[in-house]
Design a protein around this motif. Structure first.
Motif, PDB file in Angstrom:
ATOM      1  N   GLY A  91     -58.704  -0.899  29.846  1.00 31.95           N
ATOM      2  CA  GLY A  91     -58.955  -2.271  30.284  1.00 31.95           C
ATOM      3  C   GLY A  91     -58.553  -2.513  31.716  1.00 31.95           C
ATOM      4  O   GLY A  91     -58.783  -1.692  32.586  1.00 31.95           O
ATOM      5  N   GLY A  92     -57.971  -3.668  31.955  1.00 31.24           N
ATOM      6  CA  GLY A  92     -57.607  -4.063  33.310  1.00 31.24           C
ATOM      7  C   GLY A  92     -58.505  -5.194  33.782  1.00 31.24           C
ATOM      8  O   GLY A  92     -59.010  -5.975  32.981  1.00 31.24           O
ATOM      9  N   GLN A  93     -58.705  -5.261  35.075  1.00 28.52           N
ATOM     10  CA  GLN A  93     -59.550  -6.294  35.649  1.00 28.52           C
ATOM     11  C   GLN A  93     -60.265  -5.721  36.871  1.00 28.52           C
ATOM     12  O   GLN A  93     -59.660  -5.045  37.689  1.00 28.52           O
ATOM     13  N   ALA A  94     -61.550  -6.004  36.987  1.00 22.16           N
ATOM     14  CA  ALA A  94     -62.333  -5.588  38.145  1.00 22.16           C
ATOM     15  C   ALA A  94     -63.398  -6.640  38.406  1.00 22.16           C
ATOM     16  O   ALA A  94     -63.884  -7.289  37.477  1.00 22.16           O
ATOM     17  N   SER A  95     -63.747  -6.813  39.676  1.00 21.26           N
ATOM     18  CA  SER A  95     -64.772  -7.791  40.054  1.00 21.26           C
ATOM     19  C   SER A  95     -65.874  -7.098  40.838  1.00 21.26           C
ATOM     20  O   SER A  95     -65.614  -6.211  41.654  1.00 21.26           O
ATOM     21  N   CYS A  96     -67.121  -7.525  40.589  1.00 20.18           N
ATOM     22  CA  CYS A  96     -68.243  -7.031  41.370  1.00 20.18           C
ATOM     23  C   CYS A  96     -68.729  -8.162  42.274  1.00 20.18           C
ATOM     24  O   CYS A  96     -68.607  -9.345  41.926  1.00 20.18           O
ATOM     25  N   THR A  97     -69.210  -7.786  43.444  1.00 19.08           N
ATOM     26  CA  THR A  97     -69.845  -8.748  44.345  1.00 19.08           C
ATOM     27  C   THR A  97     -71.145  -8.132  44.839  1.00 19.08           C
ATOM     28  O   THR A  97     -71.292  -6.910  44.907  1.00 19.08           O
ATOM     29  N   LEU A  98     -72.074  -8.999  45.185  1.00 22.58           N
ATOM     30  CA  LEU A  98     -73.394  -8.590  45.647  1.00 22.58           C
ATOM     31  C   LEU A  98     -73.727  -9.383  46.896  1.00 22.58           C
ATOM     32  O   LEU A  98     -73.580 -10.610  46.904  1.00 22.58           O
ATOM     33  N   ALA A  99     -74.129  -8.692  47.959  1.00 24.26           N
ATOM     34  CA  ALA A  99     -74.546  -9.351  49.195  1.00 24.26           C
ATOM     35  C   ALA A  99     -75.913  -8.794  49.596  1.00 24.26           C
ATOM     36  O   ALA A  99     -76.129  -7.579  49.560  1.00 24.26           O
ATOM     37  N   ILE A 100     -76.826  -9.691  49.952  1.00 24.13           N
ATOM     38  CA  ILE A 100     -78.163  -9.298  50.408  1.00 24.13           C
ATOM     39  C   ILE A 100     -78.273  -9.665  51.878  1.00 24.13           C
ATOM     40  O   ILE A 100     -78.067 -10.822  52.248  1.00 24.13           O
ATOM     41  N   ARG A 101     -78.571  -8.645  52.691  1.00 22.43           N
ATOM     42  CA  ARG A 101     -78.667  -8.832  54.141  1.00 22.43           C
ATOM     43  C   ARG A 101     -77.409  -9.500  54.696  1.00 22.43           C
ATOM     44  O   ARG A 101     -77.469 -10.375  55.549  1.00 22.43           O
ATOM     45  N   GLY A 102     -76.249  -9.126  54.147  1.00 18.47           N
ATOM     46  CA  GLY A 102     -74.978  -9.658  54.624  1.00 18.47           C
ATOM     47  C   GLY A 102     -74.596 -11.011  54.066  1.00 18.47           C
ATOM     48  O   GLY A 102     -73.508 -11.508  54.336  1.00 18.47           O
ATOM     49  N   GLU A 103     -75.435 -11.624  53.258  1.00 25.30           N
ATOM     50  CA  GLU A 103     -75.156 -12.939  52.670  1.00 25.30           C
ATOM     51  C   GLU A 103     -74.654 -12.765  51.235  1.00 25.30           C
ATOM     52  O   GLU A 103     -75.342 -12.178  50.398  1.00 25.30           O
ATOM     53  N   HIS A 104     -73.450 -13.304  50.948  1.00 28.53           N
ATOM     54  CA  HIS A 104     -72.885 -13.246  49.600  1.00 28.53           C
ATOM     55  C   HIS A 104     -73.821 -13.947  48.614  1.00 28.53           C
ATOM     56  O   HIS A 104     -74.276 -15.057  48.861  1.00 28.53           O
ATOM     57  N   VAL A 105     -74.098 -13.277  47.485  1.00 25.17           N
ATOM     58  CA  VAL A 105     -75.008 -13.839  46.480  1.00 25.17           C
ATOM     59  C   VAL A 105     -74.287 -14.163  45.182  1.00 25.17           C
ATOM     60  O   VAL A 105     -74.458 -15.232  44.625  1.00 25.17           O
ATOM     61  N   GLN A 106     -73.475 -13.225  44.683  1.00 26.22           N
ATOM     62  CA  GLN A 106     -72.843 -13.457  43.390  1.00 26.22           C
ATOM     63  C   GLN A 106     -71.567 -12.641  43.250  1.00 26.22           C
ATOM     64  O   GLN A 106     -71.417 -11.584  43.862  1.00 26.22           O
ATOM     65  N   ARG A 107     -70.662 -13.152  42.396  1.00 29.00           N
ATOM     66  CA  ARG A 107     -69.416 -12.457  42.058  1.00 29.00           C
ATOM     67  C   ARG A 107     -69.187 -12.660  40.559  1.00 29.00           C
ATOM     68  O   ARG A 107     -69.436 -13.731  40.010  1.00 29.00           O
ATOM     69  N   ALA A 108     -68.686 -11.610  39.897  1.00 28.68           N
ATOM     70  CA  ALA A 108     -68.354 -11.692  38.474  1.00 28.68           C
ATOM     71  C   ALA A 108     -67.146 -10.804  38.218  1.00 28.68           C
ATOM     72  O   ALA A 108     -66.893  -9.852  38.959  1.00 28.68           O
ATOM     73  N   THR A 109     -66.401 -11.125  37.147  1.00 34.03           N
ATOM     74  CA  THR A 109     -65.173 -10.391  36.846  1.00 34.03           C
ATOM     75  C   THR A 109     -65.191  -9.884  35.413  1.00 34.03           C
ATOM     76  O   THR A 109     -65.582 -10.612  34.494  1.00 34.03           O
ATOM     77  N   THR A 118     -71.655  -8.255  35.416  1.00 34.34           N
ATOM     78  CA  THR A 118     -72.896  -7.924  36.127  1.00 34.34           C
ATOM     79  C   THR A 118     -73.121  -8.936  37.235  1.00 34.34           C
ATOM     80  O   THR A 118     -72.944 -10.136  37.035  1.00 34.34           O
ATOM     81  N   CYS A 119     -73.524  -8.438  38.397  1.00 36.15           N
ATOM     82  CA  CYS A 119     -73.929  -9.285  39.513  1.00 36.15           C
ATOM     83  C   CYS A 119     -75.377  -8.955  39.838  1.00 36.15           C
ATOM     84  O   CYS A 119     -75.740  -7.776  39.921  1.00 36.15           O
ATOM     85  N   ALA A 120     -76.196  -9.986  40.010  1.00 36.80           N
ATOM     86  CA  ALA A 120     -77.618  -9.771  40.294  1.00 36.80           C
ATOM     87  C   ALA A 120     -78.093 -10.767  41.328  1.00 36.80           C
ATOM     88  O   ALA A 120     -77.499 -11.829  41.515  1.00 36.80           O
ATOM     89  N   GLY A 121     -79.168 -10.429  41.987  1.00 35.96           N
ATOM     90  CA  GLY A 121     -79.769 -11.299  42.993  1.00 35.96           C
ATOM     91  C   GLY A 121     -81.281 -11.161  42.926  1.00 35.96           C
ATOM     92  O   GLY A 121     -81.821 -10.553  42.008  1.00 35.96           O
ATOM     93  N   ALA A 122     -81.964 -11.707  43.925  1.00 38.53           N
ATOM     94  CA  ALA A 122     -83.417 -11.637  43.972  1.00 38.53           C
ATOM     95  C   ALA A 122     -83.871 -11.281  45.385  1.00 38.53           C
ATOM     96  O   ALA A 122     -83.325 -11.793  46.355  1.00 38.53           O
ATOM     97  N   LEU A 123     -84.847 -10.398  45.461  1.00 40.41           N
ATOM     98  CA  LEU A 123     -85.474 -10.037  46.722  1.00 40.41           C
ATOM     99  C   LEU A 123     -86.956 -10.404  46.608  1.00 40.41           C
ATOM    100  O   LEU A 123     -87.715  -9.675  45.976  1.00 40.41           O
ATOM    101  N   PRO A 124     -87.366 -11.528  47.172  1.00 42.92           N
ATOM    102  CA  PRO A 124     -88.778 -11.920  47.067  1.00 42.92           C
ATOM    103  C   PRO A 124     -89.677 -10.822  47.649  1.00 42.92           C
ATOM    104  O   PRO A 124     -89.305 -10.138  48.596  1.00 42.92           O
ATOM    105  N   ALA A 125     -90.859 -10.686  47.076  1.00 43.94           N
ATOM    106  CA  ALA A 125     -91.798  -9.660  47.525  1.00 43.94           C
ATOM    107  C   ALA A 125     -92.176  -9.862  48.978  1.00 43.94           C
ATOM    108  O   ALA A 125     -92.423  -8.915  49.705  1.00 43.94           O
ATOM    109  N   GLY A 126     -92.180 -11.111  49.452  1.00 47.62           N
ATOM    110  CA  GLY A 126     -92.531 -11.390  50.833  1.00 47.62           C
ATOM    111  C   GLY A 126     -91.410 -11.123  51.814  1.00 47.62           C
ATOM    112  O   GLY A 126     -91.608 -11.133  53.006  1.00 47.62           O
TER     113      GLY A 126
END
Length: 128
Positions: A91-109, A118-126
């Motif tokens: 066990g223990g504790q760990a956190s994930c973070t996600l940044a797209i193009r340097g911009e923070h998107v999500q954090r979860a523990t 799980t941390c997820a984001g979106a990259l538009p096709a355009g």
């Protein structure tokens, strides 16, 4: 007759050039991508899976990754960059973070034995 011989030599030269030309076919245009940074903080180890630069959508899995852990990869536009962590039996504790193009998107523990986050984001096709 002389003209026919010259034409025959010219044609043979072109055919020979075609046979000897070993230049490879041009590469297919690559899919546009965006830089995505995945980061996992905490102590100990965790199993980390993340989406990187592949077009079939399969994830890369890092087993027993030493924390803290960080990776920046190129992800094809139109896909959903994702990082998932699973803690071990201790066990223990760990956190994930996600940044797209340097911009923070999500954090979860994740906490506890076999904790998940799980941390997820979106990259538009355009690419916007």
């Amino acid at each position: 007759m002389l003209i026919a011989a010259v034409l025959l030599l010219a044609c043979a030269g072109l055919v020979g050039y075609g046979l000897l030309d070993t230049e490879e076919e041009p590469e297919k245009p690559s899919t546009p991508t965006a830089a995505v940074t995945y980061e996992v903080t905490g102590d100990g180890t965790a199993e980390i899976s993340f989406l990187g630069r592949n077009e079939d959508g399969t994830a890369t899995v890092v087993r027993d990754a030493e924390l803290p852990w960080k990776r920046t990869v190129q992800v094809p536009l139109g896909t959903a960059p994702t990082v998932a962590i699973v803690l071990g039996e201790k066990g223990g504790q760990a956190s994930c973070t996600l940044a797209i193009r340097g911009e923070h998107v999500q954090r979860a523990t994740a906490t506890g034995a076999f904790g998940r986050a799980t941390c997820a984001g979106a990259l538009p096709a355009g690419g916007n």
